[in-house]
Design an enzyme around this catalytic site. Structure first.
Site, PDB file in Angstrom:
ATOM      1  N   ASP A  25      -4.462 -17.334   3.313  1.00  0.00           N
ATOM      2  CA  ASP A  25      -5.616 -17.981   2.696  1.00  0.00           C
ATOM      3  C   ASP A  25      -6.250 -19.003   3.637  1.00  0.00           C
ATOM      4  O   ASP A  25      -7.482 -19.095   3.742  1.00  0.00           O
ATOM      5  CB  ASP A  25      -5.257 -18.612   1.341  1.00  0.00           C
ATOM      6  CG  ASP A  25      -3.887 -19.255   1.314  1.00  0.00           C
ATOM      7  OD1 ASP A  25      -2.998 -18.792   2.037  1.00  0.00           O
ATOM      8  OD2 ASP A  25      -3.695 -20.222   0.558  1.00  0.00           O
ATOM      9  N   LYS A  45       2.191 -14.754   4.327  1.00  0.00           N
ATOM     10  CA  LYS A  45       2.221 -15.550   3.087  1.00  0.00           C
ATOM     11  C   LYS A  45       3.676 -15.849   2.748  1.00  0.00           C
ATOM     12  O   LYS A  45       4.110 -15.741   1.605  1.00  0.00           O
ATOM     13  CB  LYS A  45       1.514 -14.789   1.953  1.00  0.00           C
ATOM     14  CG  LYS A  45       1.261 -15.613   0.684  1.00  0.00           C
ATOM     15  CD  LYS A  45       0.299 -16.766   0.897  1.00  0.00           C
ATOM     16  CE  LYS A  45       0.038 -17.505  -0.425  1.00  0.00           C
ATOM     17  NZ  LYS A  45      -0.784 -18.724  -0.222  1.00  0.00           N
ATOM     18  N   ASP A  73      -6.074  -5.332   5.861  1.00  0.00           N
ATOM     19  CA  ASP A  73      -7.210  -4.614   5.283  1.00  0.00           C
ATOM     20  C   ASP A  73      -8.343  -5.589   4.962  1.00  0.00           C
ATOM     21  O   ASP A  73      -9.515  -5.343   5.275  1.00  0.00           O
ATOM     22  CB  ASP A  73      -6.743  -3.898   4.004  1.00  0.00           C
ATOM     23  CG  ASP A  73      -7.802  -2.960   3.449  1.00  0.00           C
ATOM     24  OD1 ASP A  73      -8.764  -2.644   4.155  1.00  0.00           O
ATOM     25  OD2 ASP A  73      -7.657  -2.549   2.283  1.00  0.00           O
ATOM     26  N   TYR A  88       0.807  -1.221   0.000  1.00  0.00           N
ATOM     27  CA  TYR A  88       0.000   0.000   0.000  1.00  0.00           C
ATOM     28  C   TYR A  88       0.842   1.273   0.000  1.00  0.00           C
ATOM     29  O   TYR A  88       0.310   2.364   0.181  1.00  0.00           O
ATOM     30  CB  TYR A  88      -0.927   0.010   1.227  1.00  0.00           C
ATOM     31  CG  TYR A  88      -2.197  -0.786   1.056  1.00  0.00           C
ATOM     32  CD1 TYR A  88      -2.297  -1.808   0.125  1.00  0.00           C
ATOM     33  CD2 TYR A  88      -3.308  -0.524   1.842  1.00  0.00           C
ATOM     34  CE1 TYR A  88      -3.449  -2.542  -0.022  1.00  0.00           C
ATOM     35  CE2 TYR A  88      -4.477  -1.255   1.708  1.00  0.00           C
ATOM     36  CZ  TYR A  88      -4.543  -2.264   0.771  1.00  0.00           C
ATOM     37  OH  TYR A  88      -5.698  -2.996   0.642  1.00  0.00           O
TER      38      TYR A  88
END
Length: 343
Positions: free
Chosen positions: A212, A177, A236, A125
């Site tokens: 995930d 991740k 987010d 971001y």
């Protein structure tokens, strides 16, 4: 004599002024000692000052170091940059705190009590994006660069771990991740594990999960989690997901906290389609105000506000239309203020 606490007030766009008025009525009933400096931002800032984040607003927050704000409108695609993102950058609000707690029982998920702590300044971001032209297509290739730093990761993780200890959280889960984004999110995971071993081991349980898998587990069995701490993009997404477990963004407060300022907000949109109709639900902003009271060490007033809100919704059964009730914003506010006044 009560010492007044200077604070910036940004009503925002759309339904913002309506839910701000409701929240101020509740804070006045609590005799919360805020000395408000009213400022503008977002679309209202563009209309009045030609700037979605006017200098006067920045100067006010720099002086008060504390703000309560309604939702700010940001155009999709083109137009001006998000004022929310600019505020986080301007005041280095590195920690985004998003609690999700069941207030109205009996929904699809019940007895939810989760906190998401999101890194607010780094990751994907940061806005380092560009297009590469191929032949006559100027947007043939889109590229984005994400950056996570050791210092930024440690600062956020230390905030999360300290918050867990202070609020009695039993388990903290680092969401990452690192199996695919080995560097970008690996540094966050690695820093968290090292910090826990060095400073926090034994004060709470530490767990790790891939993003995930975390999303799936939150839908299947959210009660296995207590606090989630993660990077900017993942935070987010997950903070909105956990809001969905307790009734949606209308029930979800948020805080953006840095070393030199803290901004409390309703994280939902400005809802221009219902603006001015007097039917907006102020619950999220009221809960954000309770977080703000906690932040300035007015914990008794914060508890009083949360208890009055719970009683209004569940004992008096006064609810706005989005919660299945028939009350408008003014009626809901009146019922809440009555609850506060009567203890």
């Amino acid at each position: 004599m009560t010492t007044l606490i200077p604070a910036t007030l940004i009503p925002g766009d759309g339904i913002g002024p309506e839910i701000i008025d409701a929240t101020l009525a509740a804070l006045d009933a609590l005799k919360a000692p805020f000395a408000w400096d009213r400022q503008i931002a977002g679309l209202e800032g563009v209309k009045q000052a030609g700037d979605p984040l006017p200098q006067a607003t920045l100067d006010s927050i720099r002086r008060t170091r504390l703000a309560l704000k309604g939702p700010l409108e940001t155009p999709s695609g083109g137009g001006y940059r998000s004022s929310n993102v600019r505020l986080r950058e301007e005041f280095k609000l590195y920690a985004n705190l998003r609690p999700a707690q069941t207030i109205i029982p009996g929904g699809r998920f019940d007895k939810i009590d989760l906190v998401v702590v999101r890194e607010n300044l780094e990751g994907l971001y940061i806005g380092h994006e560009h297009f590469v032209q191929i032949d006559d297509d100027p947007h043939a290739v889109a590229m984005a660069t994400g950056i996570n730093t050791r210092a930024g990761s440690r600062r956020l993780l230390e905030f999360a771990f300290e918050h867990a200890v202070a609020t009695g959280r039993k388990k903290v889960t680092i969401v990452h991740k690192a199996n695919i984004m080995k560097a970008l999110t690996g540094i966050f995971l690695e820093t968290g594990l090292e910090l826990y071993e060095r400073k926090y081991k034994g004060q709470f349980e530490l767990d790790t999960v891939i993003i995930d898998a975390c999303a799936m587990k939150l839908v299947l069995n959210p009660w296995q989690f207590d606090m989630l701490v993660t990077t900017n993009l993942f935070g987010d997404i997950l903070s909105d997901l956990v809001a969905g477990l307790v009734g949606g963004l209308g029930m979800a407060p948020g805080a953006n906290i840095g070393a030199d300022a803290a901004i409390f907000e309703a994280v939902h949109g400005s809802a221009p389609d219902i603006a001015g109709k007097g039917i907006a639900n102020p619950t999220a902003l009221l809960l954000a105000a309770a977080m703000m009271l906690d932040h300035v060490q007015l914990t008794e007033k914060a508890t009083q506000l949360r208890q009055a809100l719970d009683a209004t919704l569940n004992i008096d059964k006064v609810r706005t239309g989005d919660l299945g009730g028939k009350a408008n914003t003014a009626e809901f506010t009146q019922a809440l203020v009555s609850r506060i006044a009567n203890g």
